[in-house]
Design an enzyme around this catalytic site. Structure first.
Site, short mmCIF file in Angstrom:
data_model
loop_
_atom_site.label_atom_id
_atom_site.label_comp_id
_atom_site.label_asym_id
_atom_site.label_seq_id
_atom_site.Cartn_x
_atom_site.Cartn_y
_atom_site.Cartn_z
N GLU A 43 0.84 -1.19 0.00
CA GLU A 43 0.00 0.00 0.00
C GLU A 43 0.89 1.25 0.00
OE1 GLU A 43 -3.87 1.56 2.56
OE2 GLU A 43 -2.31 0.41 3.58
N LYS A 116 -10.08 0.59 -2.12
CA LYS A 116 -10.12 0.19 -0.71
C LYS A 116 -11.47 0.54 -0.08
CE LYS A 116 -7.43 0.78 3.57
NZ LYS A 116 -6.26 1.47 4.16
N CYS A 158 -4.96 -3.76 3.35
CA CYS A 158 -4.63 -3.37 4.73
C CYS A 158 -5.79 -3.55 5.70
CB CYS A 158 -4.12 -1.93 4.72
SG CYS A 158 -3.12 -1.50 6.18
#
Length: 275
Positions: A43, A116, A158
């Site tokens: 990321e 995301k 993440c």
């Protein structure tokens, strides 16, 4: 040459985008030379500034921009499928970006985009450390699973790791392999990173390729690192503890098929998750 290994790149990115791209290209090339045909970047691989607002100046329009051009070129030159960590893309709302993970095939063609979904808005217990991604990031809406030469590939980023329902949705779409670009903090990483990555692999009987930021960044932030590749039984096949580097290893789809047949937890599910 057909490459069947998968690789995860670990970086400690800073505010100098060109320096980050040079480092990313070097690590991708080394992973490819070690036999990786799929490489996952962490990321924010291209930029980690002092604050969330800094990345807004780097937002790219769909289909054009330096970062998208970089990933396309390197994927083609190195002959790899590239999961491009995250880059800031133009959002619907003003003053925000999408944290987009783009996937390029070995011809340099973009084949998928995942934005995301879960944003890191937290205060860490016991320390004066707070994060509010939603101040500058606009969440995505859709999960992504795509066909690749390495199996059905699901993408998560993440903080998504903490929400198992997204992975169950991927499983319902045939997911066999997870790519998880990340930048876990030192505190949350030490406590939960390996546990979460291994859990997502175990419960879905899938391979997981988790590429992380790992080190002390110029903005003062410290990330956990420990990029790893995990098999469907939860075994950590390879790992980079700290600093920059990469890991790669072969996929054993025969082993995965055997585990899914002989330990059929996927078939034993009684409840379905909605998303």
């Amino acid at each position: 040459m057909t490459r069947k290994k998968i690789g995860a790149v670990q970086m400690a990115s800073g505010p100098n985008m060109n320096a980050n791209l040079l480092e990313a290209e070097r690590l991708i090339r080394e992973a490819a030379e070690s036999g990786a045909g799929l490489v996952v970047l962490p990321e924010n691989f291209a930029f980690m500034g002092k604050g969330g607002q800094d990345q807004l100046a780097l937002r790219e329009e769909e289909g054009s921009g330096q970062l998208q051009g970089f990933m396309s070129r390197v994927a083609e030159q190195q002959g790899v499928w590239l999961v491009g960590g995250t880059i800031p893309m133009v959002a619907r709302g003003p003053g925000k970006a999408r944290a987009a993970c783009l996937v390029f095939d070995d011809r340099g063609e973009r084949v998928a985009r995942y934005d995301k979904i879960h944003l890191f808005d937290v205060s860490l217990p016991g320390v004066d450390e707070r994060y509010q991604e939603s101040a500058t990031i606009e969440p995505g809406d859709d999960i992504v699973v795509l066909d690749s030469p390495f199996g059905r590939l699901g993408i998560a980023v993440c903080y998504d790791l903490r929400f198992p329902e997204i992975f169950r949705q991927m499983l319902d779409q045939g997911m066999e392999l997870l790519a998880i670009p990340s930048a876990f903090t030192a505190i949350t990483g030490k406590a939960h990173w390996e546990t979460l990555v291994r859990a997502r692999a175990i419960e879905n009987l899938a391979f997981a390729v988790a590429a992380a930021q790992g080190g002390i960044h110029l903005n003062g932030r410290e990330t956990h690192g420990h990029s790893m590749i995990v098999d469907p039984w939860g075994t950590v096949l390879a790992q980079v503890p700290r600093g920059t580097g990469y890991v790669c290893c072969a996929l054993d789809h025969t082993f995965q098929g055997s585990v899914r047949r002989n330990f059929p937890t996927i078939e034993h599910r009684r409840l379905k998750c909605s998303f």
